[in-house]
Motif scaffolding. Structure first.
Motif: not given
Ligand code: PGA
Length: 254
Positions: A136-142, A127-130, A167-171
């Motif tokens: 945009a503050g959407h990490t939790t939602r994603v 799981l992880g946000e871009r 795994e945050p995509v940016w990392a």
């Protein structure tokens, strides 16, 4: 549940003979530990060779993805039956490269998880946000949406078979790991969500962190009780750095 779980995701690196060399180097310095579990996920083509090398050891074999059908006319795909037969215990599902480079949807991921569970293969759901979603503050939602869709229709009694990997995509592959606070915050949110939605006791769900984990930052990550281990890309392609991360997991297991 083991206190720590270290998974090496080799991605599309290493021919079969290179894979053999790397596994021999990892095993040369590997000492099993009662509270640290280790798995490696080589390319499909090397699974058989590596299964033979790991046979008498306690490093588990994992696959990097799976198809959702048991068999059939699905050119190029590999089924959970085949993975099970070759000796895989785990399968990574929904890695960000499969989501964002290869176009896997949450529905695909859900079918793959169900297929893996049907064959007693343990999914490692990523799981992880871009970056733009985080900004945009959407990490939790994603992350919640990936969880909700990925786990749709799967009864909570199956969750102990599933490992989650934030795994945050940016990392990933950037050398810019999330801070311990950033990772721990999302892990805590995942635990709260699973408790609210499914009644899962927060500390029973195994959640790994992934994204530029290295011997330099692993110690700090393993100090956090929120982080049950690591999913490692680049640093697992070198036996020495993979071994150092495993050693840190042993040293900092609560
Ligand atoms: P990385 O990859 O450690 O090279 O960032 C992690 C992953 O993709 O699982």
């Amino acid at each position: 549940m083991s206190s720590r779980f270290i998974v090496g995701n080799w991605k599309m690196y290493n021919t079969v003979s290179q894979a053999e060399t790397l596994v021999r180097a990892i095993l040369a310095d590997y000492h099993p530990h009662p509270t640290v579990e280790v798995a490696i996920a080589p390319p499909f083509i090397a699974l058989q060779t590596i299964a033979t090398l790991l046979a008498s050891n306690t490093i588990h074999l994992a696959a990097q993805t799976v198809y959702q059908e048991d068999e059939g006319a699905f050119t190029g795909e590999i089924s959970p039956l085949m993975l099970k037969a070759v000796g895989c215990r785990y399968v990574i599902i929904g890695h960000s490269e499969r989501r964002h480079v290869l176009g896997e949807t949450d529905q695909d991921i859900n079918m793959k998880i169900r297929a893996a569970l049907r064959h007693q293969l343990h999914p490692i759901l990523c799981l992880g946000e871009r970056l733009e979603e985080r900004e945009a503050g959407h990490t939790t939602r994603v992350v919640q949406s990936q969880l909700q869709q990925g786990l749709a229709g799967i009864p909570a009694k199956e969750f102990p078979q599933i490992t989650l990997a934030y795994e945050p995509v940016w990392a990933i592959g950037t050398g810019k790991a999330a801070t311990v606070d950033q990772a721990a915050e999302v892990h805590g949110e995942i635990r709260r969500y699973l408790q609210e939605q499914y009644g899962i006791e927060p500390h029973t769900q195994r959640i790994l962190y992934g994204g530029s984990v290295s011997p330099d930052n692993a110690e700090a990550l393993f100090h956090s009780s929120e982080i049950n281990g690591a999913l490692i890309g680049k640093a697992c392609l070198n036996a020495e750095s993979f071994g150092r991360i495993i050693a840190l997991a042993k040293a900092y297991t609560p």
